[in-house]
Scaffold this motif. Structure first.
Motif, short mmCIF file in Angstrom:
data_model
loop_
_atom_site.label_atom_id
_atom_site.label_comp_id
_atom_site.label_asym_id
_atom_site.label_seq_id
_atom_site.Cartn_x
_atom_site.Cartn_y
_atom_site.Cartn_z
N ARG A 112 0.73 -1.16 -0.17
CA ARG A 112 -0.03 -0.07 0.07
C ARG A 112 0.89 1.22 0.09
O ARG A 112 1.58 1.42 0.84
N LEU A 113 0.78 2.17 -1.01
CA LEU A 113 1.32 3.53 -0.96
C LEU A 113 0.33 4.29 -1.29
O LEU A 113 -0.73 4.29 -1.99
N TYR A 114 0.26 5.69 -0.64
CA TYR A 114 -0.51 6.77 -0.89
C TYR A 114 -0.18 7.85 -1.52
O TYR A 114 0.66 8.58 -1.26
N GLU A 115 -1.15 8.41 -2.52
CA GLU A 115 -0.72 9.60 -3.42
C GLU A 115 -0.51 10.63 -2.59
O GLU A 115 -1.52 11.14 -1.57
N ALA A 116 0.61 11.53 -2.64
CA ALA A 116 0.60 12.69 -2.20
C ALA A 116 0.46 13.98 -3.16
O ALA A 116 0.21 13.65 -4.47
N GLU A 117 -0.02 14.93 -2.49
CA GLU A 117 -0.08 16.03 -3.57
C GLU A 117 1.00 16.44 -4.52
O GLU A 117 2.10 16.49 -4.05
N GLY A 118 0.74 16.56 -5.78
CA GLY A 118 1.77 17.11 -6.55
C GLY A 118 1.81 16.06 -8.00
O GLY A 118 2.30 16.27 -8.91
#
Length: 377
Positions: free
Chosen positions: A82-88
């Motif tokens: 599981r990896l989570y999208e960051a802003e940008g």
């Protein structure tokens, strides 16, 4: 149960260089960045260079899960990266595919950040697994056998059970990839656990038609969004037969209004606790009766397959443990219950438990009644 193993190391590595001053990124370490960048960069409308992501979960939590599987306490687990999208995140093709491989050798997270000037080489990079100034660079191996012979960019193990992928089409870039086969190869001793390498899949990594500058939270963010290895297994005890003792099954026709209450819920728990949370149904409205003899109260239980639970982070409203086939409620002669390992949660945060009951008439009712607790370090 859903249990999360948090990353012990992560970094992203780049095959490119600056078009401003010519600085090469291939030996640069950015292991302390708060963002992991998985991207393709273009120059003059043509593909220029790519980056990849490395993430490892080889810590005490992984060892504990491994021992529990070996001892038979965890049976038939599933594993998801599981990896989570960051802003940008930007310039993303509507359809693309990411692949993950097991890394074939140890690597050092390092101490650098992308903005360091001068650049830092202490730690993993596209060229090296480590490079301390004043010492010779330790390059990625060019091993044979089942190992992909990447001279640079990370050596990985290929072949059956060693490559998994996730396809995306008009959806969130969050990674939720089934890596059960890769982890089982670690647990069975076929491969050593040096973590995962993530990249765009196949020819998409270098073609001129797939675009993407993906950004994910790293372990350095110290948030609930840091990379995780999710472990899921069915640990529930059936709410049938002798397991229920003298408890009476609640009416599940949907015609009776029930409320839920928890027995012994504490305000806070220690990070390393393993807690049995107890819950019981009770009729919201009880008809009064009169008797000249002493009365006893017999508790009720939620029938098999009807009850499940979810756990939500209070500060963000994000669901940490979702309703799923792995969150069915158990039962013993005292009450319904479920067991949760507290170190699956980030410490010094508040959480709440939400219950769901399915009734025979098709209703699904959520019970969000302030069942809150804190996890302290």
């Amino acid at each position: 149960m859903h249990y999360f193993i948090y990353a012990t190391q992560d970094a992203w590595i780049s095959s490119g260089s600056s078009h401003v001053d010519g600085t090469s990124f291939t030996d640069q370490n950015v292991g302390q960045d708060e963002i992991l960048e998985l991207k393709k960069t273009f120059w003059n409308k043509a593909f220029d260079y790519q980056t990849r992501v490395l993430v490892s979960f080889a810590g005490s939590e992984f060892t504990e899960v491994s021992q529990s599987i070996h001892n038979g306490h965890i049976v038939n687990p599933k594993f998801n990266l599981r990896l989570y999208e960051a802003e940008g995140t930007q310039d993303l093709t509507t359809e693309y595919k990411l692949a993950a491989f097991p890394v074939s050798e140890s690597w050092e997270e390092g101490v650098g950040k992308f903005g360091d000037d001068p650049k830092v080489t202490n730690g993993v990079s596209w060229d090296n697994i480590n490079y301390y100034p004043g010492n010779s660079a330790i390059t990625w191996s060019q091993a044979g056998g089942g190992v992909r012979q990447n001279e640079k960019g990370g050596t990985v193990i290929t072949g059956s059970g060693n490559e998994v992928s996730q396809s995306f089409s008009y959806e969130s870039p969050d990674i939720n990839m089934d890596v059960t086969d890769i982890v089982n190869n670690w647990l069975g001793g076929t491969n050593k656990n040096y973590g995962f390498l993530l990249r765009f899949s196949g020819s998409q990594e270098t073609d001129n038609t797939t675009f993407g500058q993906l950004k994910f939270f790293s372990k350095q963010t110290n948030t609930i969004y840091s990379p995780k290895l999710e472990v899921k297994w069915d640990d529930h005890k059936p709410c049938t037969g002798s397991n229920t003792g003298s408890l009476l099954q609640m009416t599940s026709s949907g015609e009776v209004d029930y409320t839920l209450y928890m027995k012994g819920l504490k305000e806070s728990y220690k990070e390393n606790d393993k807690i049995k949370f107890r819950v019981m149904p009770r009729k919201r409205y009880i008809q009064k009766t009169f008797s000249t003899s002493a009365q006893t109260v017999t508790g009720s239980y939620i029938p098999e397959g009807s009850g499940s639970y979810s756990i939500v982070d209070l500060a963000t409203g994000e669901t940490t443990v979702p309703f799923s086939p792995y969150t069915s409620m158990s039962c013993d002669s005292t009450s319904n219950y479920f067991i949760q390992w507290m170190n699956t949660f980030q410490p010094n945060r508040a959480y709440k438990i939400v219950y769901r009951i399915k009734y025979r008439d098709g209703q699904e009712i959520l019970y969000d009644d302030g069942f809150e607790f804190n996890v302290r370090s």
